[in-house]
Design an enzyme around this catalytic site. Structure first.
Site, mmCIF file in Angstrom:
data_model
loop_
_atom_site.group_PDB
_atom_site.id
_atom_site.type_symbol
_atom_site.label_atom_id
_atom_site.label_comp_id
_atom_site.label_asym_id
_atom_site.label_seq_id
_atom_site.Cartn_x
_atom_site.Cartn_y
_atom_site.Cartn_z
ATOM 1 N NE ARG A 1 17.725 -16.946 13.406
ATOM 2 C CZ ARG A 1 16.415 -16.700 13.348
ATOM 3 N NH1 ARG A 1 15.953 -15.498 13.097
ATOM 4 N NH2 ARG A 1 15.550 -17.670 13.571
ATOM 5 C CG HIS B 1 15.159 -11.995 17.184
ATOM 6 N ND1 HIS B 1 16.195 -12.860 17.035
ATOM 7 C CD2 HIS B 1 14.215 -12.419 16.298
ATOM 8 C CE1 HIS B 1 15.910 -13.769 16.118
ATOM 9 N NE2 HIS B 1 14.697 -13.509 15.649
ATOM 10 C CD GLU C 1 19.149 -11.767 18.402
ATOM 11 O OE1 GLU C 1 18.231 -12.453 18.897
ATOM 12 O OE2 GLU C 1 19.244 -11.567 17.196
HETATM 13 O O1 DGY Z 1 12.840 -17.284 12.759
HETATM 14 C C1 DGY Z 1 11.944 -16.603 13.254
HETATM 15 O O2 DGY Z 1 10.764 -16.717 12.949
HETATM 16 C C2 DGY Z 1 12.275 -15.573 14.264
HETATM 17 O O3 DGY Z 1 13.356 -14.820 13.869
HETATM 18 C C3 DGY Z 1 12.535 -16.181 15.604
HETATM 19 O O4 DGY Z 1 13.524 -17.096 15.608
#
Ligand code: DGY
Length: 327
Positions: free
Chosen positions: A244, A292, A273
């Site tokens: 993250r 992402h 993001e």
């Molecule tokens: O946590 C997850 O699987 C991805 O990063 C999407 O949120």
């Protein structure tokens, strides 16, 4: 079963940049009566009472107390992906709402992406591509060289399911693997991939050629990598973040990259993001950013949809919920 008997499930929207994919929606419509946020907002009092589940696709719709108050029959929130930092579990639990995610399904793809970012960044794939397609046919300036991945030292911060899969891949690249976990240590897994445990994160940061972040975002990992940690890293090291954005202090990262405190960064996650178009990270040559996409493959997204569907069906039937997230 008649269409009107299908359980009502709230989704954000269908299609567009952030909505449920059209083909996924077709699959869901065979099993549920889908209600979009727009439809719900237009007819809150009536539809609010009918909604029994939320299909939360990539953090949408946003769930807050106001929404929960208006959904008296809500039983379950099925959230896509593994991270649950966007959910207030205590709040949901106080409304008697269960939560599920899709943890194991996304691991392989996310680990693959971590490797892709490590290779792309070290071998300067994006810069190389730009050079290859530019009108200038003089390809390589003399100082244009990448760093080798095979045989280098990889430091994995967060050896959960995804971190372990990264280690398995790194082993095939004959990398020396270090890892740091705040809590558990699994000696059997360590042996299987030949990884060395670093009790202190600082030891890992000082030795690694590549530092890969694979932790969940929690109050303990919030800005885990800041100015001090970046300064501990080798000036030749590359930071890869597939967890993250908020695990890294982004201002400190920009400064470290501008001042060559570390060599480069490859980020699948940032905050916010997407980044504003004038963000300094977007101007740096030694940064690769992807939007992402850890779990963004056809197969995985398909499995996620199936898994979320099963969780909703189990939750509504009062059966054990696959991948229930416990408080
Ligand atoms: O946590 C997850 O699987 C991805 O990063 C999407 O949120």
């Amino acid at each position: 079963m008649e269409a009107q008997e299908l359980p009502c499930v709230l989704i954000d929207c269908i299609g567009g940049k952030h909505g449920v994919y059209e083909d996924h929606a077709e699959f869901l419509k065979e099993r549920f009566c889908l209600i979009t946020m727009k439809e719900y907002l237009e007819n809150k009092n009536f539809l609010g009472k009918k909604i029994r589940a939320i299909y939360m696709w990539y953090h949408k719709p946003v769930i807050n107390e106001e929404l929960l108050q208006s959904l008296p029959n809500l039983k379950i929130v099925a959230s896509s992906g593994v991270g649950i930092d966007h959910l207030d579990l205590s709040l949901l639990s106080s409304y008697g709402v269960k939560v599920s995610n899709t943890p194991f399904i996304v691991s392989t793809d996310t680990a693959d992406l971590g490797m892709a970012l490590m290779l792309a960044s070290s071998r300067r794939l994006v810069e190389g591509h730009q050079m290859a397609i530019s009108p200038d046919t003089e390809y390589f300036p003399a100082d244009w060289l990448g760093a080798e991945v095979s045989g280098a030292t990889l430091g994995i911060i967060g050896m959960g399911t995804i971190g372990y899969k990264v280690a398995e891949r790194a082993k095939a690249f004959e990398m020396k693997i270090l890892y740091h976990n705040r809590k558990q240590r699994n000696k059997e897994e360590e042996r299987a991939v030949g990884a060395t445990y670093c009790k202190k994160i600082d030891d890992l940061l000082q030795q690694a050629d590549f530092v890969m972040l694979v932790v969940n975002l929690t109050p303990q990992t919030h800005k885990l990598i800041g100015k001090r940690e970046l300064q501990l890293m080798k000036p030749t090291a590359i930071l890869i973040n597939i967890s993250r954005g908020l695990v890294v202090d982004q201002d400190a990262l920009v400064e470290a990259l501008q001042n060559k405190v570390i060599k480069a960064a490859a980020l699948d996650v940032t905050y916010p993001e997407p980044l504003p178009r004038d963000h300094p990270l977007l101007k740096l040559k030694n940064v690769i950013i992807t939007p992402h996409i850890g779990s963004a493959t056809v197969k995985t997204r398909h499995l996620m949809k199936e898994n979320m569907t099963e969780s909703i069906q189990a939750g509504l039937a009062g059966l054990p919920i696959p991948n229930e997230v416990l408080l």
